[in-house]
Design a protein around this motif. Structure first.
Motif, PDB file in Angstrom:
ATOM      1  N   GLY A 137       1.444   3.956  27.765  1.00  0.00           N
ATOM      2  CA  GLY A 137       0.695   5.176  27.995  1.00  0.00           C
ATOM      3  C   GLY A 137       0.404   5.434  29.456  1.00  0.00           C
ATOM      4  N   PRO A 138      -0.554   6.319  29.718  1.00  0.00           N
ATOM      5  CA  PRO A 138      -0.775   6.814  31.066  1.00  0.00           C
ATOM      6  C   PRO A 138      -1.525   5.859  31.994  1.00  0.00           C
ATOM      7  N   PHE A 139      -2.214   4.874  31.457  1.00  0.00           N
ATOM      8  CA  PHE A 139      -3.021   3.993  32.294  1.00  0.00           C
ATOM      9  C   PHE A 139      -2.234   2.758  32.708  1.00  0.00           C
ATOM     10  N   ARG A 140      -2.632   2.183  33.818  1.00  0.00           N
ATOM     11  CA  ARG A 140      -2.073   0.887  34.197  1.00  0.00           C
ATOM     12  C   ARG A 140      -2.623  -0.164  33.242  1.00  0.00           C
ATOM     13  N   ARG A 141      -3.896   0.018  32.844  1.00  0.00           N
ATOM     14  CA  ARG A 141      -4.553  -0.872  31.884  1.00  0.00           C
ATOM     15  C   ARG A 141      -5.643  -0.076  31.179  1.00  0.00           C
ATOM     16  N   PHE A 142      -5.772  -0.269  29.852  1.00  0.00           N
ATOM     17  CA  PHE A 142      -6.820   0.404  29.081  1.00  0.00           C
ATOM     18  C   PHE A 142      -7.223  -0.507  27.933  1.00  0.00           C
ATOM     19  N   ARG A 143      -8.500  -0.872  27.887  1.00  0.00           N
ATOM     20  CA  ARG A 143      -9.050  -1.754  26.848  1.00  0.00           C
ATOM     21  C   ARG A 143     -10.334  -1.120  26.333  1.00  0.00           C
ATOM     22  N   HIS A 144     -10.445  -1.004  25.003  1.00  0.00           N
ATOM     23  CA  HIS A 144     -11.587  -0.333  24.381  1.00  0.00           C
ATOM     24  C   HIS A 144     -12.192  -1.272  23.342  1.00  0.00           C
ATOM     25  N   VAL A 145     -13.429  -1.697  23.595  1.00  0.00           N
ATOM     26  CA  VAL A 145     -14.158  -2.560  22.673  1.00  0.00           C
ATOM     27  C   VAL A 145     -15.102  -1.681  21.858  1.00  0.00           C
ATOM     28  N   HIS A 146     -15.023  -1.789  20.531  1.00  0.00           N
ATOM     29  CA  HIS A 146     -15.876  -1.047  19.604  1.00  0.00           C
ATOM     30  C   HIS A 146     -16.809  -2.067  18.953  1.00  0.00           C
ATOM     31  N   GLU A 147     -18.105  -1.995  19.237  1.00  0.00           N
ATOM     32  CA  GLU A 147     -19.061  -2.946  18.668  1.00  0.00           C
ATOM     33  C   GLU A 147     -19.951  -2.226  17.663  1.00  0.00           C
ATOM     34  N   PHE A 148     -20.269  -2.893  16.548  1.00  0.00           N
ATOM     35  CA  PHE A 148     -21.074  -2.295  15.487  1.00  0.00           C
ATOM     36  C   PHE A 148     -22.249  -3.208  15.162  1.00  0.00           C
ATOM     37  N   SER A 149     -23.411  -2.598  14.953  1.00  0.00           N
ATOM     38  CA  SER A 149     -24.567  -3.362  14.501  1.00  0.00           C
ATOM     39  C   SER A 149     -25.358  -2.493  13.532  1.00  0.00           C
ATOM     40  N   GLU A 150     -25.999  -3.144  12.590  1.00  0.00           N
ATOM     41  CA  GLU A 150     -26.791  -2.422  11.590  1.00  0.00           C
ATOM     42  C   GLU A 150     -28.264  -2.731  11.763  1.00  0.00           C
ATOM     43  N   ASP A 151     -29.065  -1.709  11.490  1.00  0.00           N
ATOM     44  CA  ASP A 151     -30.505  -1.889  11.407  1.00  0.00           C
ATOM     45  C   ASP A 151     -31.017  -0.952  10.321  1.00  0.00           C
ATOM     46  N   ALA A 152     -32.306  -0.828  10.204  1.00  0.00           N
ATOM     47  CA  ALA A 152     -32.884  -0.009   9.131  1.00  0.00           C
ATOM     48  C   ALA A 152     -32.437   1.456   9.214  1.00  0.00           C
ATOM     49  N   ALA A 153     -32.132   1.939  10.406  1.00  0.00           N
ATOM     50  CA  ALA A 153     -31.744   3.336  10.591  1.00  0.00           C
ATOM     51  C   ALA A 153     -30.274   3.592  10.276  1.00  0.00           C
ATOM     52  N   GLY A 154     -29.467   2.542  10.195  1.00  0.00           N
ATOM     53  CA  GLY A 154     -28.043   2.718   9.919  1.00  0.00           C
ATOM     54  C   GLY A 154     -27.200   1.862  10.834  1.00  0.00           C
ATOM     55  N   THR A 155     -26.016   2.336  11.144  1.00  0.00           N
ATOM     56  CA  THR A 155     -25.082   1.587  11.987  1.00  0.00           C
ATOM     57  C   THR A 155     -25.066   2.178  13.386  1.00  0.00           C
ATOM     58  N   THR A 156     -25.125   1.312  14.375  1.00  0.00           N
ATOM     59  CA  THR A 156     -25.030   1.713  15.776  1.00  0.00           C
ATOM     60  C   THR A 156     -23.681   1.251  16.305  1.00  0.00           C
ATOM     61  N   THR A 157     -23.017   2.135  17.026  1.00  0.00           N
ATOM     62  CA  THR A 157     -21.736   1.823  17.643  1.00  0.00           C
ATOM     63  C   THR A 157     -21.904   1.817  19.149  1.00  0.00           C
ATOM     64  N   VAL A 158     -21.374   0.791  19.788  1.00  0.00           N
ATOM     65  CA  VAL A 158     -21.342   0.724  21.245  1.00  0.00           C
ATOM     66  C   VAL A 158     -19.883   0.631  21.657  1.00  0.00           C
ATOM     67  N   ASP A 159     -19.468   1.511  22.568  1.00  0.00           N
ATOM     68  CA  ASP A 159     -18.103   1.510  23.082  1.00  0.00           C
ATOM     69  C   ASP A 159     -18.117   0.999  24.508  1.00  0.00           C
ATOM     70  N   ARG A 160     -17.230   0.066  24.792  1.00  0.00           N
ATOM     71  CA  ARG A 160     -17.059  -0.437  26.152  1.00  0.00           C
ATOM     72  C   ARG A 160     -15.588  -0.229  26.524  1.00  0.00           C
ATOM     73  N   ILE A 161     -15.385   0.487  27.625  1.00  0.00           N
ATOM     74  CA  ILE A 161     -14.023   0.803  28.046  1.00  0.00           C
ATOM     75  C   ILE A 161     -13.780   0.214  29.426  1.00  0.00           C
ATOM     76  N   GLU A 162     -12.657  -0.482  29.542  1.00  0.00           N
ATOM     77  CA  GLU A 162     -12.179  -0.981  30.827  1.00  0.00           C
ATOM     78  C   GLU A 162     -10.817  -0.331  31.051  1.00  0.00           C
ATOM     79  N   PHE A 163     -10.621   0.233  32.226  1.00  0.00           N
ATOM     80  CA  PHE A 163      -9.341   0.891  32.473  1.00  0.00           C
ATOM     81  C   PHE A 163      -8.994   0.829  33.946  1.00  0.00           C
ATOM     82  N   ALA A 164      -7.733   1.033  34.217  1.00  0.00           N
ATOM     83  CA  ALA A 164      -7.238   1.163  35.582  1.00  0.00           C
ATOM     84  C   ALA A 164      -6.161   2.230  35.573  1.00  0.00           C
TER      85      ALA A 164
END
Length: 98
Positions: A34-61
């Motif tokens: 693809g278009p990037f020299r490097r692209f890494r996408h971490v999708h993290e999920f956690s649950e609590d009383a309100a539902g599921t929370t998603t955290v995205d961490r992107i590393e790219f060059a």
């Protein structure tokens, strides 16, 4: 997985592969073509009383050496952050399209 989209008026095609997964906590996808020299996408999920929370961490060059690094700082980092935030609002049902 290969996807196509238009960004900055240019058709972009990117192929990524899931390189790590520990269900249901996270998975990582990385560009293999693809278009990037490097692209890494971490999708993290956690649950609590309100539902599921998603955290995205992107590393790219970006490609193109010093010019690419300048574009990363001036344009791409902010653009990708907005893109992920919009996607997440859409996935959560909080996005209103007019």
């Amino acid at each position: 997985m290969t996807w196509r989209a238009w960004h900055f008026g240019i058709p972009i095609r990117m192929t990524s592969r899931i390189t790590q997964m520990e269900a249901p906590d996270y998975f990582v996808d990385e560009q293999v073509k693809g278009p990037f020299r490097r692209f890494r996408h971490v999708h993290e999920f956690s649950e609590d009383a309100a539902g599921t929370t998603t955290v995205d961490r992107i590393e790219f060059a970006a490609p193109f050496g010093p010019i690419g690094r300048l574009v990363e700082k001036l344009v791409l980092a902010r653009y990708l952050q907005r893109l992920i935030e919009t996607r997440n609002r859409h996935l959560s049902g909080d996005l209103t399209v007019e």
